[in-house]
Design a protein around this motif. Structure first.
Motif, PDB file in Angstrom:
ATOM      1  N   LYS A 192      12.237 -46.799   6.192  1.00 49.41           N
ATOM      2  CA  LYS A 192      12.217 -46.359   7.648  1.00 49.41           C
ATOM      3  C   LYS A 192      12.933 -45.054   7.710  1.00 49.41           C
ATOM      4  CE  LYS A 192      12.551 -47.960  12.336  1.00 49.41           C
ATOM      5  NZ  LYS A 192      13.607 -47.025  12.934  1.00 49.41           N
ATOM      6  N   TYR A 195      11.284 -42.056   5.781  1.00 47.97           N
ATOM      7  CA  TYR A 195       9.726 -41.500   6.619  1.00 47.97           C
ATOM      8  C   TYR A 195      10.452 -40.989   7.861  1.00 47.97           C
ATOM      9  CZ  TYR A 195       7.080 -44.189   3.107  1.00 47.97           C
ATOM     10  OH  TYR A 195       6.321 -44.626   2.335  1.00 47.97           O
ATOM     11  N   GLU A 196      11.633 -41.381   8.604  1.00 54.48           N
ATOM     12  CA  GLU A 196      11.961 -40.866   9.865  1.00 54.48           C
ATOM     13  C   GLU A 196      12.311 -39.200   9.640  1.00 54.48           C
ATOM     14  OE1 GLU A 196      14.668 -43.583  11.628  1.00 54.48           O
ATOM     15  OE2 GLU A 196      13.274 -44.352  12.628  1.00 54.48           O
ATOM     16  N   ASP A 199       9.366 -37.063   8.452  1.00 59.35           N
ATOM     17  CA  ASP A 199       8.818 -36.754   9.747  1.00 59.35           C
ATOM     18  C   ASP A 199       9.372 -35.486  10.844  1.00 59.35           C
ATOM     19  OD1 ASP A 199       6.195 -37.245  11.508  1.00 59.35           O
ATOM     20  OD2 ASP A 199       7.990 -37.634  13.006  1.00 59.35           O
ATOM     21  N   TYR A 390       4.132 -40.638   9.572  1.00 59.91           N
ATOM     22  CA  TYR A 390       5.026 -41.767  10.253  1.00 59.91           C
ATOM     23  C   TYR A 390       4.390 -42.363  11.328  1.00 59.91           C
ATOM     24  CZ  TYR A 390       9.174 -43.511  12.357  1.00 59.91           C
ATOM     25  OH  TYR A 390      10.180 -44.361  13.056  1.00 59.91           O
ATOM     26  N   HIS A 394       4.707 -46.335  11.158  1.00 56.00           N
ATOM     27  CA  HIS A 394       5.468 -47.058  11.792  1.00 56.00           C
ATOM     28  C   HIS A 394       4.616 -47.901  12.903  1.00 56.00           C
ATOM     29  CE1 HIS A 394       9.143 -47.782  13.814  1.00 56.00           C
ATOM     30  NE2 HIS A 394       8.974 -47.460  15.130  1.00 56.00           N
TER      31      HIS A 394
END
Length: 565
Positions: A192, A195-196, A199, A390, A394
């Motif tokens: 997580k 990917y955050e 992004d 994302y 997500h």
């Protein structure tokens, strides 16, 4: 003569095994106190396996914050794990086997690392006292290798900083080397967080599917597949540089230009060479959008699952699903996951890294139409389009799979990599195996395309990945209160079931192969199945160079047949 014997001469085989708390060689309390002082009090003594109290027991976010927490209960308490008598060879250091009944596999001490120097102090201490050293990130470990009875664990979860570098040049690169966009992540950064950060920087990187997997730890060291792998390649193949602590407690950078043999070994060869503290992943410009394809298929309510019509419809839909996978790979960088679980419906989640939803609909349409036309079947599906990876991952993607990604349960996995030619030419055999399987099977379309390409620099992932189309996992679980006989029966069944799948996967002459991070705990030929025969020989040479004393050990890790674990 096997690969282990060929390189044995350069390795220092321990004669007394690793030092455990019950032995006189165990460091005295003042030695532990001195280490704790050096670490500013970040040495923890766990209090046994975590209490399984809901809702926290099944909460992955809670479990990753516990110093000795693992995702699966059998690797915390050892219940039902059979000893490895066959692994105690003439050259193996004798060690205590795992407990067969409910007990405690948690470490004696946990070092909560907050810096590279913390890790270096821990490694030096373990080497000096010949401790059973383990490295844990988030505890997403399907083989129980991040914890063992009486071990000393370095916990890297707090090493979770990220930074984007638009012009990254690996350590030691010659002047004039073309820079590359990179996302540098600490070893403890979870998927997580990766990917955050990507992004936010407007890029995409190779990563896993489950949000709490440690992207900079065992995930990348084992190869690292995921939903972007067909587009970008395996995570290990996307590494530009590692920062790591070697067996003598030295902090080093390794890249294709500096410490290249260590760099190559860490790119898919596992954790037996050094403790990684950070990883520089190659970053890529994103496509214009992402299509998600979500739904399920199975027998319609009221259909006779045991009658000829129901059984025929079920096997046929499974075969059509298998036949669809190579067509998806040919049509684009499709990736996806499907959970085949007779008699329940089979949920699936697929992506296409493109905004072209029409293309996605065209390739899926024949499968959906055939399923809708069969009166015994029910199929549900929807297509969604999102601007960024994302946003899709997500949101709908994670939501569609999260309930299937259970933790806080006992679990064992089997699995095999299935080559593309086998998927195409042996789809009847695969369909029969999957349709008649009494336990679930998880199909991963996470290879082909970019995964098939040799990377820019040498890698140590199983060479079988280069011709693989499907990775198939075979999970088994059981109630925590199940008797020992049930657990042992399921363990035997899983091994037999895995070998049956392996015979299909190898039926066209390929060696049996599996994804090293998601494999059978009881795999006998693990060196060759997990790593490939020639590749494993090269990994032993790297072990000889970088850890000749066996400071880094784990069950069925490179060199464990020499040093024990």
């Amino acid at each position: 003569m096997d690969a282990a014997q060929l390189v044995l001469g350069g390795l220092s085989v321990a004669s007394a095994g690793y030092c455990l708390p019950t032995q006189a060689c165990w460091p005295p309390l003042d030695a532990w106190a001195a280490l704790n002082s050096t670490l500013d009090g970040r040495l923890v003594r766990p209090d046994g396996p975590l209490p399984c109290v809901q809702p926290s027991c099944s909460d992955a976010d809670w479990r990753i914050e516990q110093p000795s927490g693992l995702m699966f209960l059998n690797f915390e308490d050892g219940f039902g794990l059979l000893p490895d008598e066959s692994m105690q060879t003439a050259t193996a250091a004798p060690v205590e086997p795992p407990l067969m009944t409910s007990g405690d596999r948690t470490p004696a001490y946990v070092l909560q690392a907050q810096s590279d120097s913390d890790v270096a102090h821990g490694v030096a201490f373990a080497r000096e006292h010949h401790l059973r050293l383990r490295v844990k990130n988030t505890g997403h470990d399907y083989l129980g290798r991040s914890s063992d009875p009486g071990s000393f664990t370095i916990w890297t979860h707090a090493l979770n900083e990220t930074r984007f570098e638009p012009e990254f040049v690996p350590a030691g690169a010659p002047e004039g080397t073309t820079p590359h966009m990179a996302l540098v992540v600490g070893a403890g950064t979870i998927v997580k967080g990766v990917y955050e950060a990507a992004d936010k920087a407007g890029v995409i990187v190779a990563g896993g599917v489950s949000k709490t997997v440690g992207a900079g730890g065992g995930y990348v060291l084992g190869g690292g597949h995921g939903p972007l792998a067909p587009l970008l390649g395996l995570a290990a193949d996307n590494v530009l540089e590692f920062t790591a602590v070697t067996a003598n407690g030295t902090i080093v950078h390794c890249s294709p230009y500096q410490n290249p043999s260590l760099f190559t070994a860490l790119r898919g060869g596992g954790s037996a060479f050094a403790v990684v503290t950070s990883v520089a992943f190659k970053a890529h410009g994103p496509p214009s959008g992402f299509v998600g394809i979500f739904g399920s298929f199975g027998l319609r309510d009221g259909a006779n699952a045991t009658g000829d019509s129901g059984k025929g419809a079920w096997k046929e839909v499974v075969k059509r699903w298998i036949d669809l996978q190579p067509r998806l790979s040919d049509a684009g960088s499709f990736a996806g996951y499907s959970y085949i679980r007779r008699p329940e419906e089979t949920p699936f989640a697929y992506i296409l890294p493109s905004a072209n939803v029409t293309s996605a609909k065209e390739v899926f349409r024949p499968f959906f139409k055939a399923a809708m036309d069969d009166p015994d079947l029910d199929v549900q599906f929807r297509f969604v389009v999102r601007k960024t990876w994302y946003e899709l991952w997500h949101g709908t993607f994670t939501e569609s799979l999260e309930s299937l990604d259970a933790v806080g349960i006992p679990l064992l996995l089997g699995g095999r990599l299935v080559p593309r030619d086998v998927v195409e030419q042996k789809s009847d055999e695969l369909a029969t195996f999957l349709a008649e399987s009494p336990s679930p099977a998880i199909l991963h379309l996470v290879s082909g395309r970019a995964v098939s390409d040799e990377p820019d620099f040498p890698s140590s992932v199983n060479p079988a990945w280069r011709h693989t189309l499907l990775h198939i996992d075979l999970p088994v679980s059981w109630p925590s209160a199940a008797p020992l006989s049930t657990v042992h029966h399921l363990s035997s069944y899983l091994t037999s079931h895995t070998l049956t799948l392996g015979r299909i996967a190898s039926s066209l002459g390929h060696p049996q192969a599996s994804y090293a991070s998601e494999s059978n705990y009881y795999e006998e030929e693990w060196q060759h199945v997990w790593h490939g025969e020639e590749n494993y020989g090269r990994l032993l040479e790297a072990k000889k160079e970088w850890d000749p004393e066996g400071v880094f050990s784990a069950r069925k890790a490179v060199g464990s047949e020499i040093f024990g674990w």
